[in-house]
Write a protein that holds these residues in place. Sequence first.
Motif, mmCIF file in Angstrom:
data_model
loop_
_atom_site.group_PDB
_atom_site.id
_atom_site.type_symbol
_atom_site.label_atom_id
_atom_site.label_comp_id
_atom_site.label_asym_id
_atom_site.label_seq_id
_atom_site.Cartn_x
_atom_site.Cartn_y
_atom_site.Cartn_z
ATOM 1 N N LYS A 5 8.789 56.823 51.192
ATOM 2 C CA LYS A 5 9.442 56.191 52.335
ATOM 3 C C LYS A 5 8.781 56.618 53.637
ATOM 4 C CE LYS A 5 13.883 55.522 54.622
ATOM 5 N NZ LYS A 5 13.235 55.071 55.787
ATOM 6 N N GLN A 6 8.461 57.911 53.767
ATOM 7 C CA GLN A 6 7.788 58.397 54.972
ATOM 8 C C GLN A 6 6.418 57.757 55.129
ATOM 9 O OE1 GLN A 6 7.672 62.643 54.634
ATOM 10 N NE2 GLN A 6 9.792 62.897 55.320
ATOM 11 N N LEU A 7 5.702 57.598 54.018
ATOM 12 C CA LEU A 7 4.377 56.996 54.064
ATOM 13 C C LEU A 7 4.448 55.532 54.483
ATOM 14 C CD1 LEU A 7 1.424 57.711 53.534
ATOM 15 C CD2 LEU A 7 1.724 56.937 51.195
ATOM 16 N N THR A 8 5.379 54.770 53.915
ATOM 17 C CA THR A 8 5.501 53.355 54.289
ATOM 18 C C THR A 8 5.987 53.212 55.731
ATOM 19 O OG1 THR A 8 7.721 53.252 53.345
ATOM 20 C CG2 THR A 8 5.916 52.534 51.947
ATOM 21 N N ASP A 9 6.884 54.088 56.184
ATOM 22 C CA ASP A 9 7.332 54.052 57.573
ATOM 23 C C ASP A 9 6.182 54.335 58.528
ATOM 24 O OD1 ASP A 9 9.884 53.442 56.842
ATOM 25 O OD2 ASP A 9 10.671 55.487 57.118
ATOM 26 N N PHE A 10 5.304 55.268 58.156
ATOM 27 C CA PHE A 10 4.158 55.605 58.996
ATOM 28 C C PHE A 10 3.250 54.396 59.187
ATOM 29 C CE2 PHE A 10 -0.290 56.933 59.305
ATOM 30 C CZ PHE A 10 -0.242 57.643 60.497
ATOM 31 N N PHE A 11 2.925 53.685 58.117
ATOM 32 C CA PHE A 11 2.027 52.541 58.223
ATOM 33 C C PHE A 11 2.713 51.342 58.862
ATOM 34 C CE2 PHE A 11 -0.333 54.914 54.965
ATOM 35 C CZ PHE A 11 -1.541 54.983 55.630
ATOM 36 N N LYS A 12 4.014 51.211 58.705
ATOM 37 C CA LYS A 12 4.751 50.116 59.311
ATOM 38 C C LYS A 12 4.779 50.226 60.836
ATOM 39 C CE LYS A 12 8.531 49.446 56.842
ATOM 40 N NZ LYS A 12 9.963 49.316 56.567
ATOM 41 N N ARG A 13 4.795 51.435 61.343
ATOM 42 C CA ARG A 13 4.886 51.659 62.784
ATOM 43 C C ARG A 13 3.684 51.113 63.535
ATOM 44 N NH1 ARG A 13 7.099 57.822 63.284
ATOM 45 N NH2 ARG A 13 9.177 57.387 62.522
ATOM 46 N N ASP A 14 2.501 51.256 62.985
ATOM 47 C CA ASP A 14 1.286 50.899 63.711
ATOM 48 C C ASP A 14 0.613 49.634 63.197
ATOM 49 O OD1 ASP A 14 1.535 53.140 65.330
ATOM 50 O OD2 ASP A 14 0.472 54.404 63.900
ATOM 51 N N SER A 15 1.273 48.873 62.348
ATOM 52 C CA SER A 15 0.592 47.749 61.728
ATOM 53 C C SER A 15 0.474 46.525 62.632
ATOM 54 C CB SER A 15 1.309 47.364 60.426
ATOM 55 O OG SER A 15 2.636 46.969 60.715
ATOM 56 N N ASP A 16 1.369 46.336 63.575
ATOM 57 C CA ASP A 16 1.368 45.132 64.394
ATOM 58 C C ASP A 16 0.791 45.426 65.777
ATOM 59 O OD1 ASP A 16 1.810 42.714 65.595
ATOM 60 O OD2 ASP A 16 3.935 42.627 65.127
ATOM 61 N N PRO A 17 -0.325 44.763 66.159
ATOM 62 C CA PRO A 17 -0.915 45.022 67.483
ATOM 63 C C PRO A 17 -0.069 44.466 68.635
ATOM 64 C CG PRO A 17 -2.092 43.274 66.367
ATOM 65 C CD PRO A 17 -1.105 43.823 65.386
ATOM 66 N N ASN A 18 0.913 43.620 68.345
ATOM 67 C CA ASN A 18 1.775 43.078 69.394
ATOM 68 C C ASN A 18 2.992 43.949 69.667
ATOM 69 O OD1 ASN A 18 0.314 40.763 70.073
ATOM 70 N ND2 ASN A 18 1.114 39.675 68.304
ATOM 71 N N ILE A 19 3.041 45.132 69.086
ATOM 72 C CA ILE A 19 4.166 46.034 69.281
ATOM 73 C C ILE A 19 3.692 47.270 70.045
ATOM 74 C CG2 ILE A 19 5.901 47.470 68.132
ATOM 75 C CD1 ILE A 19 6.313 44.422 67.833
ATOM 76 N N ALA A 80 -3.597 42.722 82.446
ATOM 77 C CA ALA A 80 -3.764 41.371 81.913
ATOM 78 C C ALA A 80 -4.060 41.358 80.418
ATOM 79 C CB ALA A 80 -4.865 40.641 82.670
ATOM 80 N N THR A 81 -4.624 42.434 79.895
ATOM 81 C CA THR A 81 -4.899 42.522 78.459
ATOM 82 C C THR A 81 -3.759 43.195 77.698
ATOM 83 O OG1 THR A 81 -6.093 44.598 78.727
ATOM 84 C CG2 THR A 81 -7.392 42.560 78.819
ATOM 85 N N ARG A 82 -2.629 43.383 78.364
ATOM 86 C CA ARG A 82 -1.410 43.947 77.795
ATOM 87 C C ARG A 82 -1.562 45.403 77.363
ATOM 88 N NH1 ARG A 82 1.678 38.792 75.269
ATOM 89 N NH2 ARG A 82 1.057 37.417 76.939
ATOM 90 N N ARG A 83 -2.332 46.126 78.146
ATOM 91 C CA ARG A 83 -2.431 47.579 77.968
ATOM 92 C C ARG A 83 -1.555 48.244 79.013
ATOM 93 N NH1 ARG A 83 -8.785 47.570 77.445
ATOM 94 N NH2 ARG A 83 -8.930 46.854 75.298
#
Length: 107
Positions: A5-19, A80-83
Amino acid sequence: MGFIKQLTDFFKRDSDPNIHREYVRCSRCGEKIAVRVNLANELTPQYDEGEGAYYARKGIVGSGKTRCFQSIEIELYFDATRRLVSRHITGGEYITREEFDAAEETT
């Protein structure tokens, strides 16, 4: 099971560049809260000569486990590049992801 669960949560956090994620701590009770900003849907364009090209404001209230319902408000400015360009907070303080994760491990 906890490790998976910790491993899947870790990868879920950074998977979407729009977040974009911020981590805050309540100045009243010390509760640590993760905040999620959807860069595709939650940003407001800034047309004046402000701090950035986009702006987001979030009102945050903790889980209530500590019986503290103080409102925390964050303001985020993006180019403008959403940074992220700058950020301001009222009712709390920003913390690092490592500080937030350390709090989760102890509970």
